[in-house]
Design a protein around this motif. Structure first.
Motif, PDB file in Angstrom:
ATOM      1  N   GLU A   4       0.825  -1.196   0.000  1.00 11.93           N
ATOM      2  CA  GLU A   4       0.000   0.000   0.000  1.00 11.93           C
ATOM      3  C   GLU A   4       0.865   1.255   0.000  1.00 11.93           C
ATOM      4  N   ILE A   5       0.613   2.101  -0.992  1.00 18.01           N
ATOM      5  CA  ILE A   5       1.408   3.329  -1.099  1.00 18.01           C
ATOM      6  C   ILE A   5       0.751   4.416  -0.257  1.00 18.01           C
ATOM      7  N   LEU A   6      -0.577   4.417  -0.299  1.00 18.07           N
ATOM      8  CA  LEU A   6      -1.314   5.438   0.457  1.00 18.07           C
ATOM      9  C   LEU A   6      -2.330   4.758   1.357  1.00 18.07           C
ATOM     10  N   GLN A   7      -2.387   5.240   2.592  1.00 20.92           N
ATOM     11  CA  GLN A   7      -3.357   4.680   3.515  1.00 20.92           C
ATOM     12  C   GLN A   7      -3.922   5.788   4.385  1.00 20.92           C
ATOM     13  N   LEU A   8      -5.233   5.870   4.432  1.00 18.92           N
ATOM     14  CA  LEU A   8      -5.894   6.811   5.331  1.00 18.92           C
ATOM     15  C   LEU A   8      -6.623   5.990   6.386  1.00 18.92           C
ATOM     16  N   GLU A   9      -6.311   6.266   7.640  1.00 18.19           N
ATOM     17  CA  GLU A   9      -6.943   5.519   8.724  1.00 18.19           C
ATOM     18  C   GLU A   9      -7.765   6.450   9.597  1.00 18.19           C
ATOM     19  N   GLY A  10      -9.063   6.326   9.504  1.00 21.49           N
ATOM     20  CA  GLY A  10      -9.970   7.136  10.321  1.00 21.49           C
ATOM     21  C   GLY A  10      -9.689   8.620  10.221  1.00 21.49           C
ATOM     22  N   VAL A  11      -9.421   9.094   9.001  1.00 21.86           N
ATOM     23  CA  VAL A  11      -8.975  10.482   8.832  1.00 21.86           C
ATOM     24  C   VAL A  11     -10.143  11.473   8.865  1.00 21.86           C
ATOM     25  N   SER A  12      -9.975  12.491   9.684  1.00 16.33           N
ATOM     26  CA  SER A  12     -10.944  13.589   9.737  1.00 16.33           C
ATOM     27  C   SER A  12     -10.222  14.900   9.519  1.00 16.33           C
ATOM     28  N   ARG A  13     -10.944  15.865   8.957  1.00 12.94           N
ATOM     29  CA  ARG A  13     -10.395  17.216   8.838  1.00 12.94           C
ATOM     30  C   ARG A  13     -11.519  18.204   9.094  1.00 12.94           C
ATOM     31  N   THR A  14     -11.360  18.957  10.155  1.00 10.73           N
ATOM     32  CA  THR A  14     -12.354  19.982  10.474  1.00 10.73           C
ATOM     33  C   THR A  14     -11.689  21.340  10.321  1.00 10.73           C
ATOM     34  N   TYR A  15     -12.328  22.219   9.556  1.00  9.49           N
ATOM     35  CA  TYR A  15     -11.819  23.584   9.410  1.00  9.49           C
ATOM     36  C   TYR A  15     -12.540  24.464  10.416  1.00  9.49           C
ATOM     37  N   GLY A  16     -11.802  25.330  11.086  1.00  7.15           N
ATOM     38  CA  GLY A  16     -12.401  26.260  12.029  1.00  7.15           C
ATOM     39  C   GLY A  16     -12.848  25.564  13.310  1.00  7.15           C
ATOM     40  N   GLU A  17     -13.450  26.364  14.200  1.00 11.86           N
ATOM     41  CA  GLU A  17     -13.848  25.825  15.502  1.00 11.86           C
ATOM     42  C   GLU A  17     -15.239  26.283  15.878  1.00 11.86           C
ATOM     43  N   GLY A  18     -15.793  25.593  16.856  1.00 15.77           N
ATOM     44  CA  GLY A  18     -17.070  26.007  17.437  1.00 15.77           C
ATOM     45  C   GLY A  18     -18.214  25.981  16.442  1.00 15.77           C
ATOM     46  N   ALA A  19     -19.044  27.012  16.520  1.00 15.50           N
ATOM     47  CA  ALA A  19     -20.282  27.021  15.737  1.00 15.50           C
ATOM     48  C   ALA A  19     -20.020  27.071  14.241  1.00 15.50           C
ATOM     49  N   THR A  20     -18.868  27.662  13.843  1.00 14.16           N
ATOM     50  CA  THR A  20     -18.606  27.816  12.410  1.00 14.16           C
ATOM     51  C   THR A  20     -17.741  26.689  11.842  1.00 14.16           C
ATOM     52  N   ALA A  21     -17.458  25.688  12.666  1.00 12.26           N
ATOM     53  CA  ALA A  21     -16.593  24.597  12.212  1.00 12.26           C
ATOM     54  C   ALA A  21     -17.222  23.855  11.030  1.00 12.26           C
ATOM     55  N   VAL A  22     -16.369  23.510  10.054  1.00 13.37           N
ATOM     56  CA  VAL A  22     -16.835  22.722   8.914  1.00 13.37           C
ATOM     57  C   VAL A  22     -16.098  21.389   8.923  1.00 13.37           C
ATOM     58  N   ALA A  23     -16.844  20.293   9.000  1.00 15.51           N
ATOM     59  CA  ALA A  23     -16.219  18.973   8.935  1.00 15.51           C
ATOM     60  C   ALA A  23     -16.096  18.579   7.474  1.00 15.51           C
ATOM     61  N   ALA A  24     -14.901  18.768   6.902  1.00 17.93           N
ATOM     62  CA  ALA A  24     -14.704  18.486   5.472  1.00 17.93           C
ATOM     63  C   ALA A  24     -14.536  16.995   5.228  1.00 17.93           C
TER      64      ALA A  24
END
Ligand SMILES: Nc1ncnc2c1ncn2[C@@H]1O[C@H](COP(=O)(O)OP(=O)(O)OP(=O)(O)O)[C@@H](O)[C@H]1O
Ligand SMILES: [Mg+2]
Lengths: 241, 200
Positions: A4-24
């Motif tokens: 495997e060259i690339l592996q994503l394990e349970g990857v999350s990315r959230t931009y910003g915080e609190g009420a304006t946070a975006v879970a991308a």
């Protein structure tokens, strides 16, 4: 370690915080092996580019871990990350990201030279890559002397130059006509057949059709996957009604 | 598909017998539309009756050879020259299925769309792979057939995206007013993003 060259394990990315946070991205698992070609599809804003930038070490996950050739990216210093990117990752940006003051050949050769390859060799490799994407005659042109589609092909050449093992392409055919776009898919497919792991983000079903696997993203999650069947008998039944 | 004109077109090349015609037809169209030999012979009989072909003896092994007549040549040239008329609205089972799913309560339309998208994508992957192989062998007729399947499947997938986007808009409207007939499963939170895809 498997191939495997690339592996994503349970990857999350959230931009910003609190009420304006975006879970991308939310808890994404994905593995791409050497020689495998994966396409990522999904509506605008579903997290496709986020998935790609994290995979290429251009951004850090807020949860989970990304591995490139078995190396967890989370633990790398900025310098180590930059080095890994130049050596192992070819990246085609949605907006090209070329250096305007360099020629096509210089743009393509740049990451090779930064990685210590002698200039002459880097330049030869750059010309080979430009030939593969169909614009060998434009090697000495500057970016502002090229059409959008030509710049896009320079960006693709820069990603496939050398023997990089992971190729990440974000809508690499957006500015290209249908036949030129098919030519690019041929090139990406060729890289996979030569042993690279290729991830292509695209809105075009016809281009996703070149992949071994198509992953569907929605609201930051992988919701489905389509794998080629490699069974010629489906040609007769297929999805025809 | 016109079997009649296809057989005439093949006979224009050279006289042939029934099994040869079937074999040629399937070779040239990649066996996408299998012909049964009974159809071939019935069609040849009718063409003979109409003066488009004539029997030319046999090949010594008991196969009756057919050749094309002048009238047959004129007919086949006319066929090539004339655009294919769209069968008035082609009966598209998928369109019918979705139209019904939308109006019947309790059907997970988004699920129907995704299941179809996955199946169509797999077909597209297989066609694309076959096309790559065909391109290597330079089989022009088969390439054209595959391209037509590829573009038709692409159109179907785009249409599915469009349906999904349309549903999202529709569900939004429904939220603020009328009863959302069978669309209650649609996650209105995702509407904006889904619409984005549809308008790209
Ligand atoms: N730097 C950022 N700051 C805040 N939000 C962001 C940022 N980058 C992306 N997002 C948000 O994250 C979500 C996913 O964005 P992403 O760019 O990954 O989508 P995408 O699937 O590539 O869309 P497109 O098809 O339009 O390129 C979107 O809702 C977007 O607005
Ligand atoms: Mg994007």
């Amino acid at each position: 370690m498997s191939n495997e060259i690339l592996q994503l394990e349970g990857v999350s990315r959230t931009y910003g915080e609190g009420a304006t946070a975006v879970a991308a991205l939310r808890n994404v698992n994905l593995a791409v092996s050497a020689g495998e070609f994966v396409a990522v599809m999904g509506p605008s804003g579903s997290g496709k580019s986020s998935l790609l930038t994290l995979s290429g070490g251009l951004d850090k996950a807020t949860g989970g871990e990304v591995y490139v050739e078995g190396t967890p990216l989370g633990g790398l210093s900025i310098n180590e990350l930059a080095r890994l990117r130049r050596r192992a990752v070819g990246y085609v940006f949605q907006d090209f990201n070329l250096v305007p003051t360099l020629t096509a050949a210089e743009n393509v050769a740049l990451p090779r030279e930064l990685d210590g390859i002698p200039a002459r060799k880097a330049r030869r490799q750059a010309k080979d890559a430009l030939r593969l994407v169909g614009i060998p005659e434009l090697a000495d042109r500057f970016m502002d002397q090229m059409s959008g589609g030509q710049q896009q092909r320079v960006a693709i050449a820069r990603a496939i130059v050398g023997e990089r093992r992971l190729i990440l392409a974000d809508e690499p055919t957006g500015a290209l006509d249908s036949t030129t776009g098919d030519g690019i898919l041929e090139v990406l497919r060729g890289r996979a057949e030569a042993g690279a792991a290729v991830v292509l983000v695209t809105h075009e079903a016809r281009h996703a059709g070149w992949a071994d696997r198509v992953v569907f993203l929605k609201d930051g999650r992988i919701v489905d996957e389509a794998a080629a069947q490699h069974d010629p008998s489906v040609l007769l039944t297929g999805s025809a009604h | 598909m016109s079997i009649r004109h296809s057989l005439l077109a093949l006979l224009q090349g050279e006289p042939r017998y029934g099994y040869q015609l079937r074999g040629e037809f399937e070779d040239r169209t990649g066996a996408t539309w299998p012909l049964n030999i009974g159809q071939v012979y019935t069609t040849l009989d009718r063409l003979e009756r109409d003066g488009m072909v004539q029997k030319d003896g046999d090949d010594g092994e008991g196969h009756v050879i057919y050749s094309i007549t002048e009238a047959g040549r004129a007919e086949v040239m006319g066929w090539f020259a004339k655009p294919v008329a769209q069968a008035n609205p082609p009966r598209n089972e998928l369109a019918i299925k979705l139209a019904l799913a939308l109006t019947i309560d309790g059907v997970d339309v988004a699920g129907v769309i995704q299941a179809q998208r996955k199946a169509s994508m797999r077909s597209l992957q297989d066609y694309t792979r076959s096309r790559r192989e065909a391109a290597r062998s330079d089989d022009a007729a088969w390439l054209l057939v595959l391209d037509s399947l590829i573009f038709a499947t692409e159109a179907e997938l785009r249409w599915l995206d469009h349906c999904e986007g349309w549903m999202a808009t529709h569900a939004k409207g429904a939220k603020s007013g009328a009863d959302s007939k069978g669309l209650t499963h649609t996650n209105t939170e995702t509407s904006v993003e889904t619409m984005g895809a549809a308008t790209r």
